[in-house]
Write a protein that holds these residues in place. Structure first.
Motif, PDB file in Angstrom:
ATOM      1  N   GLY A   1       1.484  -0.525  -0.778  1.00 14.28           N
ATOM      2  CA  GLY A   1       2.588  -1.283  -1.339  1.00 14.28           C
ATOM      3  C   GLY A   1       2.181  -2.187  -2.485  1.00 14.28           C
ATOM      4  O   GLY A   1       2.770  -3.249  -2.681  1.00 14.28           O
TER       5      GLY A   1
ATOM      6  N   CYS B   1       1.488   8.515  -1.561  1.00 14.38           N
ATOM      7  CA  CYS B   1       2.455   7.691  -2.288  1.00 14.38           C
ATOM      8  C   CYS B   1       2.192   7.712  -3.799  1.00 14.38           C
ATOM      9  O   CYS B   1       1.056   7.570  -4.231  1.00 14.38           O
ATOM     10  CB  CYS B   1       2.399   6.256  -1.763  1.00 14.38           C
ATOM     11  SG  CYS B   1       3.698   5.208  -2.433  1.00 14.38           S
TER      12      CYS B   1
ATOM     13  N   CYS C   1      -0.977   2.159  -4.504  1.00 18.52           N
ATOM     14  CA  CYS C   1      -0.670   2.518  -3.113  1.00 18.52           C
ATOM     15  C   CYS C   1      -1.218   3.912  -2.872  1.00 18.52           C
ATOM     16  O   CYS C   1      -0.995   4.811  -3.680  1.00 18.52           O
ATOM     17  CB  CYS C   1       0.836   2.490  -2.842  1.00 18.52           C
ATOM     18  SG  CYS C   1       1.191   2.772  -1.086  1.00 18.52           S
TER      19      CYS C   1
ATOM     20  N   CYS D   1       5.665   6.290   0.022  1.00 12.65           N
ATOM     21  CA  CYS D   1       5.384   6.102   1.445  1.00 12.65           C
ATOM     22  C   CYS D   1       6.479   5.305   2.121  1.00 12.65           C
ATOM     23  O   CYS D   1       6.660   5.382   3.328  1.00 12.65           O
ATOM     24  CB  CYS D   1       4.037   5.410   1.621  1.00 12.65           C
ATOM     25  SG  CYS D   1       4.037   3.669   1.133  1.00 12.65           S
TER      26      CYS D   1
ATOM     27  N   CYS E   1       7.975   0.821  -1.721  1.00  8.94           N
ATOM     28  CA  CYS E   1       7.236   1.420  -2.840  1.00  8.94           C
ATOM     29  C   CYS E   1       8.198   2.138  -3.790  1.00  8.94           C
ATOM     30  O   CYS E   1       8.014   2.114  -5.006  1.00  8.94           O
ATOM     31  CB  CYS E   1       6.168   2.383  -2.334  1.00  8.94           C
ATOM     32  SG  CYS E   1       4.594   1.556  -2.007  1.00  8.94           S
TER      33      CYS E   1
HETATM   34 ZN   LIG Z   1       3.391   3.327  -1.117  1.00  9.74          ZN
END
Ligand SMILES: [Zn+2]
Length: 173
Positions: free
Chosen positions: A10, A129, A134, A150, A154
């Motif tokens: 993230g 992701c 990330c 993900c 995100c």
């Molecule tokens: Zn992510």
């Protein structure tokens, strides 16, 4: 599995739960596995998580040969061995030796599942992701196999970043 992988989540450096807690969360689908887990299994599960992450990354890079090599290596270490086990009067298909210790059992389960994904030519269902900073992995269960992130957070970060890029290029004109 993401909970055992150093890296980014993230947009931040991933803050990982304590190793035992992360493994227990990953295994909670099977309470006997959680009960049988001992601290001596931790390094093996960490290594397994890293191998699995590497498989997702290879698939995401369209390096199926590389992904298959890692999966075959895992299957060599812990061969999957299908057998039927009766639970609550229902026969269920298991994919590990009946009395395998918890680590080889899960290595066999994970490797066999990934082998099925590769063998069925549906590896585009596994992804890493696409958002910046990330590297968490996911299984895409969407109808059209179009998932790229993900998590919703995100996805929003990526949307905002794209919006800012667009706005900046508008100003440049
Ligand atoms: Zn992510």
């Amino acid at each position: 599995m993401n909970g055992l992988i150093d890296g980014f989540a993230g947009g931040e450096k991933a803050s990982l739960p304590e190793t035992g807690a992360a493994i227990r969360t990953a295994l909670e689908i099977d309470p006997p596995s959680v009960a049988n887990l001992t601290e001596s299994d931790f390094p093996g599960f960490r290594a397994l998580a890293e191998d699995l992450h590497a498989v997702f990354v290879r698939m995401d890079d369209d390096d199926l040969d590389g992904a298959a090599r890692i999966v075959n290596e895992l299957l060599r270490e812990s061969p999957a061995s299908p057998y039927l086990h009766k639970e609550d009067d229902i026969w269920r298909l298991h994919h590990h030796p009946p009395d395998a210790p918890v680590l080889p059992m899960w290595r066999a389960i994970c490797a066999e599942s990934l082998a099925r994904v590769i063998g069925a030519q549906v590896s585009d269902r596994l992804g890493v992701c696409s958002a910046s900073r990330c590297d968490r992995v996911f299984v895409d269960t969407s109808k059209n196999a179009t998932r790229r992130y993900c998590s919703a957070s995100c996805q929003n970060r990526a949307k905002m970043a794209a919006f800012r890029v667009r706005k900046a290029s508008d100003l440049d004109r």
